[in-house]
Design a protein around this motif. Structure first.
Motif, short mmCIF file in Angstrom:
data_model
loop_
_atom_site.label_atom_id
_atom_site.label_comp_id
_atom_site.label_asym_id
_atom_site.label_seq_id
_atom_site.Cartn_x
_atom_site.Cartn_y
_atom_site.Cartn_z
N HIS A 198 0.93 -1.24 -0.07
CA HIS A 198 0.07 0.07 -0.06
C HIS A 198 0.92 1.31 0.15
O HIS A 198 2.08 1.38 0.58
N SER A 229 -5.97 1.13 -2.16
CA SER A 229 -6.80 -0.05 -1.72
C SER A 229 -7.32 -0.85 -3.18
O SER A 229 -7.34 -2.02 -3.39
N SER A 240 -11.94 4.48 -1.47
CA SER A 240 -12.04 5.82 -1.55
C SER A 240 -11.84 6.67 -2.98
O SER A 240 -12.29 7.74 -3.20
N HIS A 290 -7.11 13.55 1.85
CA HIS A 290 -8.02 12.11 1.61
C HIS A 290 -9.16 12.33 2.07
O HIS A 290 -9.65 13.11 2.99
N THR A 322 -5.30 7.77 -1.90
CA THR A 322 -3.69 8.07 -2.06
C THR A 322 -3.32 7.93 -3.45
O THR A 322 -2.40 8.65 -4.02
P1 13P Z 1 -6.69 4.41 -0.10
O1 13P Z 1 -5.15 4.14 -0.39
O2 13P Z 1 -7.47 3.48 -0.96
O3 13P Z 1 -6.96 5.92 -0.58
O4 13P Z 1 -6.98 4.42 1.21
C1 13P Z 1 -6.29 4.84 2.31
C2 13P Z 1 -6.42 4.00 3.63
O5 13P Z 1 -6.56 4.65 4.76
C3 13P Z 1 -6.20 2.76 3.59
O6 13P Z 1 -6.07 2.22 4.80
#
Ligand code: 13P
Ligand code: SF4
Length: 332
Positions: A55, A73, A161, A229, A246
């Motif tokens: 991630h 994600s 997200s 975010h 992200t």
């Molecule tokens: P994303 O990377 O999908 O934006 O999610 C952020 C997050 O907090 C993952 O735990």
């Protein structure tokens, strides 16, 4: 498993391109303790036909040193569904590893630390979702992937997200229930004509930011671009120039190439971008996710060596949780 690892000339040579990227972030002496792990992990993953999914919140030694696939994600779930590796090492948190398992029951899914949880995933249980279903019988339940497999199994469709607005707008009903992140739901409410009901969950990292933080960045750093975010509270998002997952933040930075930027999210994001954009000034307010930070190079190596801890899912839960995840992947 303890392992004698040393910083040989071969290790130094193999890891030199990564160190070149990361030398502003790691003292040479410290790097010499990390490089042998990077070398050995990269060797072992090839030997075992393993793939490392990381991630965007992983530290730069993991993100730039050993990951095969990096992303948000959504990107990680997509990659998990497509890989032909025998083993997936999930460098992220437990719900991500469960998603990979649900999508690839025939593969071995390793998570270097079983305790890598998530405040959002812990905020709701499958029983809570069943009660919500009773209370709102005709309302589709859209579950953020930051949730357990048991919770996903009770849901109609998942979202991340990066695609929450798109998923909500794709529903035929006028009212939807988005669980468990109240802030992602509130953000989505601002971008849809549908009525969005929610749950009282929140992320312990993003809820800490305040609008005053952003006002101070703007006052101190002229011309700064503020990216936030959607897990942040609405009053924080109201102060930002851009809101996105992200991966969407990375794409924004790659596309617009701002000379000064602050990412209102977990701190490793900025470190990972800074490594490849030394020309950019990244202002770094560090809000660390303690769960993500449980994943370290020594634990990743041990997981590969021992093929433990393995994420096991009950086959019925796996099957039922795969349906809303797959629906989301098909729609995005
Ligand atoms: P994303 O990377 O999908 O934006 O999610 C952020 C997050 O907090 C993952 O735990
Ligand atoms: Fe969960 Fe927040 Fe950590 Fe992501 S950053 S894993 S949402 S606690």
């Amino acid at each position: 498993m303890t392992q004698e690892l040393s910083y040989t000339s071969e290790v130094a040579k193999a890891t030199a391109p990564v160190y070149d990227m990361l030398k502003d972030q790691f003292e040479e002496e410290y790097w010499e303790t990390l490089a042998p792990y990077i070398y050995e992990i990269n060797r072992l993953k090839k030997e075992k036909n393993a793939v490392i999914l990381a991630h965007n919140y992983m530290t730069p030694d993991i993100f730039h040193g050993i990951a095969d696939i990096v992303g948000d994600s959504l990107a990680l779930a997509r990659s998990a569904s497509q890989t032909d590796a025998d083993i997936i090492v999930q460098c992220g948190v437990h719900f991500m590893a469960e998603t990979s398992k649900a999508l690839c029951m025939d593969k071995k899914i390793l998570i270097p630390d079983m305790k890598a949880g998530c405040s959002l995933a812990e905020s709701i249980t499958a029983k809570d979702v069943r009660l919500l279903r009773e209370k709102h019988p005709n309302v589709p339940i859209i579950t953020y992937v930051n949730s357990s497999a048991e919770v996903k199994a009770e849901s109609d469709i998942c979202c991340t997200s990066g695609n929450a607005v798109k998923i909500v707008n794709a529903m035929k009903e006028d009212t939807v229930l988005m669980i468990p992140d109240k802030y992602l739901a509130q953000y989505t409410q601002g971008h849809t004509d549908k009525k969005v009901l929610t749950w009282e969950g929140s992320c312990i990292v993003h809820e800490r930011f305040t609008p005053e933080d952003i006002k101070q960045f703007r006052a101190r750093y002229e011309g700064i671009q503020v990216l936030a975010h959607p897990e942040c509270p609405p009053e924080v998002l109201a102060e930002a120039d851009y809101t996105g997952s992200t991966q969407q933040m990375i794409e924004y930075v790659e596309g617009k190439k701002p000379s000064r930027v602050v990412l209102i999210t977990e701190c490793s994001m900025s470190d990972n971008i800074a490594a490849v954009h030394p020309e950019m000034e990244l202002v770094r307010p560090c809000q660390m996710c303690p769960h993500m930070k449980r994943i370290t190079l020594p634990k990743i190596l041990e997981a590969l060596q021992t093929e433990q801890p393995e994420v096991i899912l009950d086959s019925e839960i796996a099957e039922r949780s795969r349906i809303p995840i797959q629906k989301m992947l098909d729609l995005s």
